[in-house]
Design a protein around this motif. Structure first.
Motif, PDB file in Angstrom:
ATOM      1  N   THR A 141      20.281  36.582  22.645  1.00 13.76           N
ATOM      2  CA  THR A 141      21.102  35.442  23.040  1.00 13.76           C
ATOM      3  C   THR A 141      21.660  34.718  21.823  1.00 13.76           C
ATOM      4  O   THR A 141      21.134  34.855  20.710  1.00 13.76           O
ATOM      5  CB  THR A 141      20.269  34.428  23.854  1.00 13.76           C
ATOM      6  OG1 THR A 141      19.241  33.898  22.987  1.00 13.76           O
ATOM      7  CG2 THR A 141      19.657  35.069  25.090  1.00 13.76           C
ATOM      8  N   ARG A 142      22.693  33.945  22.076  1.00 14.53           N
ATOM      9  CA  ARG A 142      23.271  33.109  21.021  1.00 14.53           C
ATOM     10  C   ARG A 142      22.199  32.181  20.468  1.00 14.53           C
ATOM     11  O   ARG A 142      22.067  32.020  19.259  1.00 14.53           O
ATOM     12  CB  ARG A 142      24.437  32.308  21.604  1.00 14.53           C
ATOM     13  CG  ARG A 142      24.980  31.277  20.651  1.00 14.53           C
ATOM     14  CD  ARG A 142      26.029  30.397  21.300  1.00 14.53           C
ATOM     15  NE  ARG A 142      26.448  29.362  20.378  1.00 14.53           N
ATOM     16  CZ  ARG A 142      27.369  28.450  20.656  1.00 14.53           C
ATOM     17  NH1 ARG A 142      27.965  28.448  21.828  1.00 14.53           N
ATOM     18  NH2 ARG A 142      27.699  27.547  19.758  1.00 14.53           N
ATOM     19  N   LYS A 143      21.439  31.577  21.362  1.00  9.25           N
ATOM     20  CA  LYS A 143      20.398  30.633  20.952  1.00  9.25           C
ATOM     21  C   LYS A 143      19.386  31.299  20.014  1.00  9.25           C
ATOM     22  O   LYS A 143      18.982  30.710  19.014  1.00  9.25           O
ATOM     23  CB  LYS A 143      19.694  30.053  22.171  1.00  9.25           C
ATOM     24  CG  LYS A 143      18.670  29.018  21.839  1.00  9.25           C
ATOM     25  CD  LYS A 143      18.041  28.422  23.082  1.00  9.25           C
ATOM     26  CE  LYS A 143      16.992  27.383  22.690  1.00  9.25           C
ATOM     27  NZ  LYS A 143      16.361  26.770  23.844  1.00  9.25           N
ATOM     28  N   ALA A 144      18.971  32.517  20.338  1.00  9.10           N
ATOM     29  CA  ALA A 144      18.003  33.221  19.506  1.00  9.10           C
ATOM     30  C   ALA A 144      18.564  33.479  18.106  1.00  9.10           C
ATOM     31  O   ALA A 144      17.865  33.286  17.112  1.00  9.10           O
ATOM     32  CB  ALA A 144      17.586  34.534  20.162  1.00  9.10           C
ATOM     33  N   VAL A 145      19.808  33.895  18.031  1.00  8.61           N
ATOM     34  CA  VAL A 145      20.434  34.175  16.730  1.00  8.61           C
ATOM     35  C   VAL A 145      20.574  32.892  15.928  1.00  8.61           C
ATOM     36  O   VAL A 145      20.214  32.833  14.747  1.00  8.61           O
ATOM     37  CB  VAL A 145      21.806  34.873  16.899  1.00  8.61           C
ATOM     38  CG1 VAL A 145      22.515  35.022  15.564  1.00  8.61           C
ATOM     39  CG2 VAL A 145      21.643  36.226  17.580  1.00  8.61           C
ATOM     40  N   GLU A 146      21.081  31.838  16.564  1.00 15.00           N
ATOM     41  CA  GLU A 146      21.267  30.572  15.854  1.00 15.00           C
ATOM     42  C   GLU A 146      19.928  29.977  15.407  1.00 15.00           C
ATOM     43  O   GLU A 146      19.835  29.422  14.311  1.00 15.00           O
ATOM     44  CB  GLU A 146      22.043  29.590  16.727  1.00 15.00           C
ATOM     45  CG  GLU A 146      23.497  29.974  16.861  1.00 15.00           C
ATOM     46  CD  GLU A 146      24.302  29.085  17.787  1.00 15.00           C
ATOM     47  OE1 GLU A 146      25.535  29.021  17.597  1.00 15.00           O
ATOM     48  OE2 GLU A 146      23.714  28.481  18.710  1.00 15.00           O
ATOM     49  N   SER A 147      18.893  30.112  16.221  1.00 14.43           N
ATOM     50  CA  SER A 147      17.562  29.613  15.852  1.00 14.43           C
ATOM     51  C   SER A 147      17.019  30.378  14.652  1.00 14.43           C
ATOM     52  O   SER A 147      16.447  29.786  13.722  1.00 14.43           O
ATOM     53  CB  SER A 147      16.587  29.741  17.020  1.00 14.43           C
ATOM     54  OG  SER A 147      16.976  28.908  18.071  1.00 14.43           O
ATOM     55  N   TYR A 148      17.183  31.697  14.654  1.00 15.62           N
ATOM     56  CA  TYR A 148      16.719  32.530  13.542  1.00 15.62           C
ATOM     57  C   TYR A 148      17.434  32.124  12.252  1.00 15.62           C
ATOM     58  O   TYR A 148      16.795  31.919  11.216  1.00 15.62           O
ATOM     59  CB  TYR A 148      16.972  34.005  13.846  1.00 15.62           C
ATOM     60  CG  TYR A 148      16.528  34.920  12.741  1.00 15.62           C
ATOM     61  CD1 TYR A 148      15.218  35.382  12.684  1.00 15.62           C
ATOM     62  CD2 TYR A 148      17.398  35.316  11.726  1.00 15.62           C
ATOM     63  CE1 TYR A 148      14.793  36.212  11.657  1.00 15.62           C
ATOM     64  CE2 TYR A 148      16.983  36.132  10.700  1.00 15.62           C
ATOM     65  CZ  TYR A 148      15.683  36.582  10.671  1.00 15.62           C
ATOM     66  OH  TYR A 148      15.265  37.393   9.646  1.00 15.62           O
ATOM     67  N   ILE A 149      18.750  31.988  12.314  1.00 17.12           N
ATOM     68  CA  ILE A 149      19.530  31.626  11.130  1.00 17.12           C
ATOM     69  C   ILE A 149      19.154  30.220  10.637  1.00 17.12           C
ATOM     70  O   ILE A 149      18.979  30.014   9.436  1.00 17.12           O
ATOM     71  CB  ILE A 149      21.043  31.732  11.421  1.00 17.12           C
ATOM     72  CG1 ILE A 149      21.422  33.217  11.563  1.00 17.12           C
ATOM     73  CG2 ILE A 149      21.866  31.066  10.327  1.00 17.12           C
ATOM     74  CD1 ILE A 149      22.837  33.451  12.049  1.00 17.12           C
ATOM     75  N   ALA A 150      18.993  29.278  11.556  1.00 17.54           N
ATOM     76  CA  ALA A 150      18.614  27.916  11.172  1.00 17.54           C
ATOM     77  C   ALA A 150      17.271  27.906  10.456  1.00 17.54           C
ATOM     78  O   ALA A 150      17.095  27.228   9.440  1.00 17.54           O
ATOM     79  CB  ALA A 150      18.579  27.012  12.402  1.00 17.54           C
ATOM     80  N   ALA A 151      16.309  28.685  10.973  1.00 18.03           N
ATOM     81  CA  ALA A 151      14.989  28.757  10.335  1.00 18.03           C
ATOM     82  C   ALA A 151      15.087  29.364   8.941  1.00 18.03           C
ATOM     83  O   ALA A 151      14.430  28.888   8.005  1.00 18.03           O
ATOM     84  CB  ALA A 151      14.035  29.570  11.214  1.00 18.03           C
ATOM     85  N   LYS A 152      15.890  30.396   8.776  1.00 21.25           N
ATOM     86  CA  LYS A 152      16.046  31.045   7.464  1.00 21.25           C
ATOM     87  C   LYS A 152      16.787  30.127   6.486  1.00 21.25           C
ATOM     88  O   LYS A 152      16.513  30.129   5.297  1.00 21.25           O
ATOM     89  CB  LYS A 152      16.789  32.379   7.590  1.00 21.25           C
ATOM     90  CG  LYS A 152      15.987  33.430   8.295  1.00 21.25           C
ATOM     91  CD  LYS A 152      14.781  33.823   7.508  1.00 21.25           C
ATOM     92  CE  LYS A 152      13.990  34.904   8.167  1.00 21.25           C
ATOM     93  NZ  LYS A 152      12.785  35.267   7.455  1.00 21.25           N
ATOM     94  N   ASN A 153      17.756  29.361   6.996  1.00 21.40           N
ATOM     95  CA  ASN A 153      18.526  28.459   6.126  1.00 21.40           C
ATOM     96  C   ASN A 153      17.674  27.295   5.622  1.00 21.40           C
ATOM     97  O   ASN A 153      17.976  26.723   4.581  1.00 21.40           O
ATOM     98  CB  ASN A 153      19.762  27.933   6.855  1.00 21.40           C
ATOM     99  CG  ASN A 153      20.869  28.967   6.939  1.00 21.40           C
ATOM    100  OD1 ASN A 153      20.904  29.932   6.180  1.00 21.40           O
ATOM    101  ND2 ASN A 153      21.776  28.779   7.874  1.00 21.40           N
ATOM    102  N   LYS A 154      16.620  26.936   6.363  1.00 18.01           N
ATOM    103  CA  LYS A 154      15.747  25.833   5.957  1.00 18.01           C
ATOM    104  C   LYS A 154      14.830  26.232   4.802  1.00 18.01           C
ATOM    105  O   LYS A 154      14.353  25.379   4.070  1.00 18.01           O
ATOM    106  CB  LYS A 154      14.890  25.360   7.131  1.00 18.01           C
ATOM    107  CG  LYS A 154      15.659  24.553   8.139  1.00 18.01           C
ATOM    108  CD  LYS A 154      14.749  24.056   9.233  1.00 18.01           C
ATOM    109  CE  LYS A 154      15.558  23.277  10.256  1.00 18.01           C
ATOM    110  NZ  LYS A 154      14.717  22.800  11.356  1.00 18.01           N
TER     111      LYS A 154
END
Length: 155
Positions: A141-154
């Motif tokens: 899902t979009r949410k899963a991808v965005e959550s993964y990227i947000a976690a990596k960007n932090k």
């Protein structure tokens, strides 16, 4: 004996990692060439799919929304159609689904540049430095991808 078992386990875990090249170059159905190196500084999501695959069709709206929300900013989506009857059918099908991201007419040579396909859909995610950092077999899902990227960007 312990060292042999540990060595064997390490070798087996390495074998289970997907094989992929350092970069890829694919041409979409409209004739535009997409090189991984062209997207330095952006996340790149490469999704292998097929027109006959129910989970693939399920995730297309989320991939469209993901692409549209991030296009030209921090993420690119590239769809690679596999196992199709004709290029014309894939293009018409993608148009009927209102796909806004580039569609590549895939084959085994194209897939080999990116990674193994254990089932459809299969998705690979490359970080802004061009390194493959995640892959998923099955719908996402979009949410899963965005959550993964947000976690990596932090980090």
């Amino acid at each position: 004996m312990k060292h042999r078992i540990a060595y064997l386990l390490i070798c087996l875990s390495l074998l289970s990692l997907p094989a992929f090249a350092e970069g890829f170059s694919v041409t979409d159905a409209k004739g535009k060439v997409h090189n991984l190196s062209d997207y330095k500084g952006k996340w790149v999501l490469v999704n292998f799919w097929a027109t006959w695959c129910p989970p693939c069709l399920e995730e297309i709206p989320d991939l469209i929304a993901l692409h549209d929300a991030h296009k030209g900013k921090d993420l690119e989506v590239i769809g690679i159609a596999m196992d199709y009857q004709s290029p014309k059918y894939v293009v018409e099908f993608a148009d009927s689904m209102f796909v806004t991201y580039p569609i590549v007419l895939g084959n085994s040579k194209i897939a080999a540049q990116i990674g193994s396909i254990q089932g459809l859909p299969t998705t690979y995610l490359f970080n802004p430095e061009g390194k493959m950092v995640a892959h998923n077999v099955g719908a996402l899902t979009r949410k899963a991808v965005e959550s993964y990227i947000a976690a990596k960007n932090k980090k």
